[in-house]
Motif scaffolding. Structure first.
Motif, short mmCIF file in Angstrom:
data_model
loop_
_atom_site.label_atom_id
_atom_site.label_comp_id
_atom_site.label_asym_id
_atom_site.label_seq_id
_atom_site.Cartn_x
_atom_site.Cartn_y
_atom_site.Cartn_z
N PRO A 75 -7.19 5.09 9.41
CA PRO A 75 -7.50 4.42 8.14
C PRO A 75 -6.37 3.53 7.63
O PRO A 75 -6.62 2.41 7.16
N ARG A 76 -5.14 4.01 7.76
CA ARG A 76 -4.00 3.18 7.34
C ARG A 76 -3.89 1.92 8.19
O ARG A 76 -3.68 0.81 7.68
N ILE A 77 -4.04 2.09 9.49
CA ILE A 77 -3.97 0.92 10.38
C ILE A 77 -5.08 -0.05 10.06
O ILE A 77 -4.88 -1.29 10.06
N ARG A 78 -6.27 0.47 9.77
CA ARG A 78 -7.39 -0.41 9.43
C ARG A 78 -7.12 -1.18 8.15
O ARG A 78 -7.40 -2.38 8.05
N SER A 79 -6.55 -0.49 7.14
CA SER A 79 -6.23 -1.19 5.88
C SER A 79 -5.14 -2.24 6.10
O SER A 79 -5.22 -3.35 5.55
N ARG A 80 -4.15 -1.91 6.92
CA ARG A 80 -3.10 -2.91 7.21
C ARG A 80 -3.67 -4.10 7.95
O ARG A 80 -3.29 -5.26 7.67
N VAL A 81 -4.54 -3.84 8.89
CA VAL A 81 -5.16 -4.96 9.62
C VAL A 81 -5.98 -5.83 8.68
O VAL A 81 -5.97 -7.07 8.79
N ALA A 82 -6.69 -5.20 7.73
CA ALA A 82 -7.46 -5.97 6.75
C ALA A 82 -6.53 -6.83 5.88
O ALA A 82 -6.83 -8.00 5.59
N ASN A 83 -5.39 -6.24 5.47
CA ASN A 83 -4.44 -7.01 4.68
C ASN A 83 -3.86 -8.18 5.47
O ASN A 83 -3.71 -9.30 4.95
N ILE A 84 -3.55 -7.92 6.74
CA ILE A 84 -3.02 -8.99 7.59
C ILE A 84 -4.07 -10.09 7.77
O ILE A 84 -3.75 -11.29 7.73
N GLN A 85 -5.32 -9.69 7.95
CA GLN A 85 -6.39 -10.68 8.10
C GLN A 85 -6.55 -11.51 6.83
O GLN A 85 -6.72 -12.74 6.89
N HIS A 86 -6.47 -10.83 5.67
CA HIS A 86 -6.57 -11.56 4.41
C HIS A 86 -5.41 -12.52 4.23
O HIS A 86 -5.59 -13.68 3.80
N ALA A 87 -4.19 -12.06 4.55
CA ALA A 87 -3.02 -12.94 4.43
C ALA A 87 -3.13 -14.12 5.39
O ALA A 87 -2.78 -15.26 5.05
#
Length: 215
Positions: A120-132
């Motif tokens: 879940p943490r990795i998924r949230s980080r990937v989502a943040n990276i995608q948004h950035a």
């Protein structure tokens, strides 16, 4: 079969010594039992031959059955030997491989639990990276568009702002530019109209500069 002739002789002798019948009766009495004994001997011989052939057939079948039984016994023994070897190998594998497999399974379970906690943490980080990344890409596109707008000629920018809606400026700036353009156009038209009106009036009053200069 070998004891029958003496019995015939004895019976003949006894009959000859005790009876006084004619010789023809003796001959008939002697020949009749002899033919029955031959028939009995012949039937016994035939039966003996039949029994002997049956015994030979039975002996042949018994030999074949015995050879088949020995072959089956050898096959069963080989199968038992292979089965025992397989059982020994299975026991060795169970003794040596089972603890190792159990240990690897426990390690895999621990890794799966760790991954289930981290995913879940990795998924949230990937989502943040995608948004950035998306926001940075949009900003870069906007910056490129702005640079292209700044590199555009002033007259072209002025035309795009007034006559089109694709100019990258605010609506207020567009409104101001269009109002100025409208005022400029009205002023120019008014000046042209005044000039044309003055020329027309001068022509009507015959105020020609050439005539005055001549006079």
């Amino acid at each position: 079969m070998q004891n029958n002739p003496p019995a015939k002789t004895i019976s003949l002798e006894t009959s000859v010594g005790s009876s006084s019948k004619p010789s023809s009766a003796l001959v008939e009495y002697a020949t009749a039992p002899d033919s029955g004994v031959k028939e009995a001997a012949r039937s016994v011989a035939v039966r003996a031959v039949q029994y002997d052939s049956r015994l030979k057939d039975l002996d042949t079948k018994l030999r074949e059955s015995l050879s088949n039984f020995r072959a089956i016994e050898g096959t069963v023994k080989d199968a038992l030997v292979e089965l025992n070897k397989t059982q020994q190998r299975a026991d060795i594998v169970l003794e040596t491989e089972t603890p190792r497999l159990r240990e690897e399974l426990e390690k895999s379970l621990v890794m799966l639990q760790d991954l289930s906690y981290r995913l879940p943490r990795i998924r949230s980080r990937v989502a943040n990276i995608q948004h950035a990344y998306d926001s940075g890409r949009m900003k870069a596109q906007q910056l490129v568009h702005d640079l292209m707008w700044l590199n555009t000629d002033f007259h072209e920018r002025w035309r795009l702002i007034i006559f089109t809606s694709s100019a990258p400026v605010s609506w207020r700036w567009k409104l101001i530019m269009r109002l100025l353009f409208s005022v400029t156009v009205v002023t120019v038209l008014w000046i042209i109209w005044a000039a044309i009106g003055g020329a027309y009036r001068a022509h009507r009053q015959r105020l020609l500069w050439g005539e005055r200069l001549m006079s």
